[in-house]
Enzyme design. Sequence first.
Site: not given
Ligand code: AMP
Length: 210
Positions: A13, A88, A123, A156, A167
């Site tokens: 995404k 989310r 990744r 990461r 996750r």
């Molecule tokens: P992402 O880079 O989108 O995969 O986000 C990495 C991590 O950030 C996620 O696994 C969550 O722990 C946290 N995170 C990102 N966006 C949100 C959100 N909208 N609500 C809560 N936690 C978030």
Amino acid sequence: MNLLIMGAPGGGKGTQAEILAKALSIPTISTGAMLRNVIALKAELGNQAKKYIDSGNLVPDGVITGIVIDRLKEQDCKDGYILDGFPRTLKQAESLETAGIQIDNAIVLKVTDEEIINRVVGRRVCSKCGATYHISYNPSKVEGVCDVCSAQLITRDDDNTKTVRHRLATYHSQTEPVINFYAKRDKLIVVEGIGSVEEISQKLLSALGV
Ligand code: AMP
């Protein structure tokens, strides 16, 4: 155009959000990137967020929602934006609506759990600008070096099989109900996230009528 893109972690995404943002000349608002920036500052809020992220849990709604709503009020969002990774949870989706923020389309990238696990392990992200790559599907021109800013690429901390499984479970239990929220409002666009990066972005752009 106010868009949001949802999908399981590691499903592409972020990559697709960047491509759409460029094509539509709108900014990407990535909550994951915003949180990683806060963590890099090594302040108390960042240390707390890191604990949630590294264990594969969501940061509490109360922490992230206000940050996003404030960000969407900034000048560069006035002609539209693409939200990557928000909302989310149902509560986050409801908070956007309560704040009077209208979403034109919610895009869901559909990818199976097995495929996600394969992808996440390969990744790599830029340590400076956050651009994302995959060692097989979307490699940088020079191994380990960002095409955009030449900084070092890193893995990461939350991109390991154990955390990804958690996750994914979090995604199924907390984020999937949000899909229904937007389906009920007739805003949903579902695209299979399988194929090359270009093939998927073409499918997305035509689904959006661009
Ligand atoms: P992402 O880079 O989108 O995969 O986000 C990495 C991590 O950030 C996620 O696994 C969550 O722990 C946290 N995170 C990102 N966006 C949100 C959100 N909208 N609500 C809560 N936690 C978030």
